[in-house]
Design a protein around this motif. Structure first.
Motif, PDB file in Angstrom:
ATOM      1  N   SER A 139      34.243  -5.108  27.858  1.00  0.00           N
ATOM      2  CA  SER A 139      33.238  -4.176  27.385  1.00  0.00           C
ATOM      3  C   SER A 139      33.893  -2.987  26.699  1.00  0.00           C
ATOM      4  O   SER A 139      35.076  -2.698  26.884  1.00  0.00           O
ATOM      5  CB  SER A 139      32.387  -3.686  28.555  1.00  0.00           C
ATOM      6  N   ASP A 140      33.065  -2.293  25.896  1.00  0.00           N
ATOM      7  CA  ASP A 140      33.574  -1.103  25.212  1.00  0.00           C
ATOM      8  C   ASP A 140      34.069  -0.061  26.206  1.00  0.00           C
ATOM      9  O   ASP A 140      35.105   0.576  25.995  1.00  0.00           O
ATOM     10  CB  ASP A 140      32.468  -0.508  24.336  1.00  0.00           C
ATOM     11  N   GLU A 141      33.304   0.110  27.325  1.00  0.00           N
ATOM     12  CA  GLU A 141      33.705   1.118  28.312  1.00  0.00           C
ATOM     13  C   GLU A 141      35.036   0.753  28.957  1.00  0.00           C
ATOM     14  O   GLU A 141      35.882   1.619  29.218  1.00  0.00           O
ATOM     15  CB  GLU A 141      32.618   1.255  29.384  1.00  0.00           C
ATOM     16  N   SER A 142      35.226  -0.536  29.236  1.00  0.00           N
ATOM     17  CA  SER A 142      36.475  -0.974  29.842  1.00  0.00           C
ATOM     18  C   SER A 142      37.651  -0.759  28.896  1.00  0.00           C
ATOM     19  O   SER A 142      38.724  -0.303  29.299  1.00  0.00           O
ATOM     20  CB  SER A 142      36.377  -2.445  30.233  1.00  0.00           C
ATOM     21  N   LEU A 143      37.463  -1.092  27.615  1.00  0.00           N
ATOM     22  CA  LEU A 143      38.529  -0.882  26.634  1.00  0.00           C
ATOM     23  C   LEU A 143      38.830   0.596  26.458  1.00  0.00           C
ATOM     24  O   LEU A 143      39.994   0.993  26.322  1.00  0.00           O
ATOM     25  CB  LEU A 143      38.115  -1.501  25.301  1.00  0.00           C
TER      26      LEU A 143
END
Length: 244
Positions: free
Chosen positions: A5-9
């Protein structure tokens, strides 16, 4: 939320930049590698890296400067002022592993402004000792202090060495020391004079702190107007549940 996910990246980029700072031995003021190089090293897009750098800048970890000679730089550590405990600025600075310093700008015996006279419970024509100093942390200016003390309570204060802790001086020479204080804090922008003294650009965000300090008997002994660099200062407040 998946690992991709974008948040994880974004979180991975955050941690990766901090690791690059640690492992690369970067010091405050050092410039980090260009965004393209950092993004390739961390395995994220430049857009994701920029989001992480934005978060790191808001957290006070890095400083981003545009234009020629700009880039991403390691930020100097912020000095934390814990409002739950009253202490001099030098003590706060030393607690955080930095070397405290002082530059005395002006010392004068003067008549106080009406609000200062009222706060110190003085007659309008009773003189105060006005001390203006720039406070340093690790050799860098972080605050401009303007303190006023009742002259009759502290005779010859203007003739003393004022480069160290004023509160230690009051205690050791006059047997007085602040035991508590009321502080009011608000954001302001640096004017040209203040900007020059604090080595920042005019308009830079500052924290304005107005303080009245009292001795053990509850008598006011200091009125101060301090201006702290917003990029080098963090205010900490401890709270607890209200009794019901």
């Amino acid at each position: 939320m998946t690992d991709g996910s974008d948040e994880s990246l974004r979180g991975r980029a955050w941690e990766g930049v901090l690791a690059a700072i640690r492992e690369g031995g970067y010091l405050p003021g050092d410039r980090l590698p260009p965004e393209r190089e950092l993004a390739e090293r961390l395995g994220v897009s430049r857009a994701t890296l920029r989001l992480a750098l934005h978060d790191l800048e808001r957290a006070g970890q890095v400083v981003r400067r545009p234009g020629r000679g700009g880039g991403t730089f390691v930020a100097a550590p912020k000095v934390e002022r814990d409002l739950a405990h009253f202490a001099g600025l030098a003590e706060y600075i030393r607690r955080q592993g930095l070397v405290a310093g002082t530059r005395v700008i002006a010392v004068a015996l003067t008549v106080p402004e009406p609000p200062v006279a009222e706060a110190l419970r003085l007659d309008r024509d009773e003189p105060v000792v006005a001390v203006t100093r720039v406070r340093l942390a690790g050799g860098e200016p972080i605050a401009l202090e303007r303190s006023r003390f009742p002259a009759r309570r502290f005779p010859d204060l203007a003739e003393q060495a004022l480069g160290g802790s004023l509160y230690d001086l009051l205690r050791d020479k006059y047997g007085e020391s602040p035991e508590r204080a009321v502080e009011r804090i608000e954001p302001v922008a640096a004017d040209a004079e203040t900007a020059g003294l604090l080595d920042v650009a005019p308009g830079t965000p500052l924290l304005a702190v107005q303080r009245v300090a009292y001795n053990a008997a509850g008598e006011p002994i200091e009125h101060a107007d301090d201006l702290f660099r917003g990029d080098r200062t963090r205010v900490v407040v401890w709270t607890s549940p209200e009794e019901r």
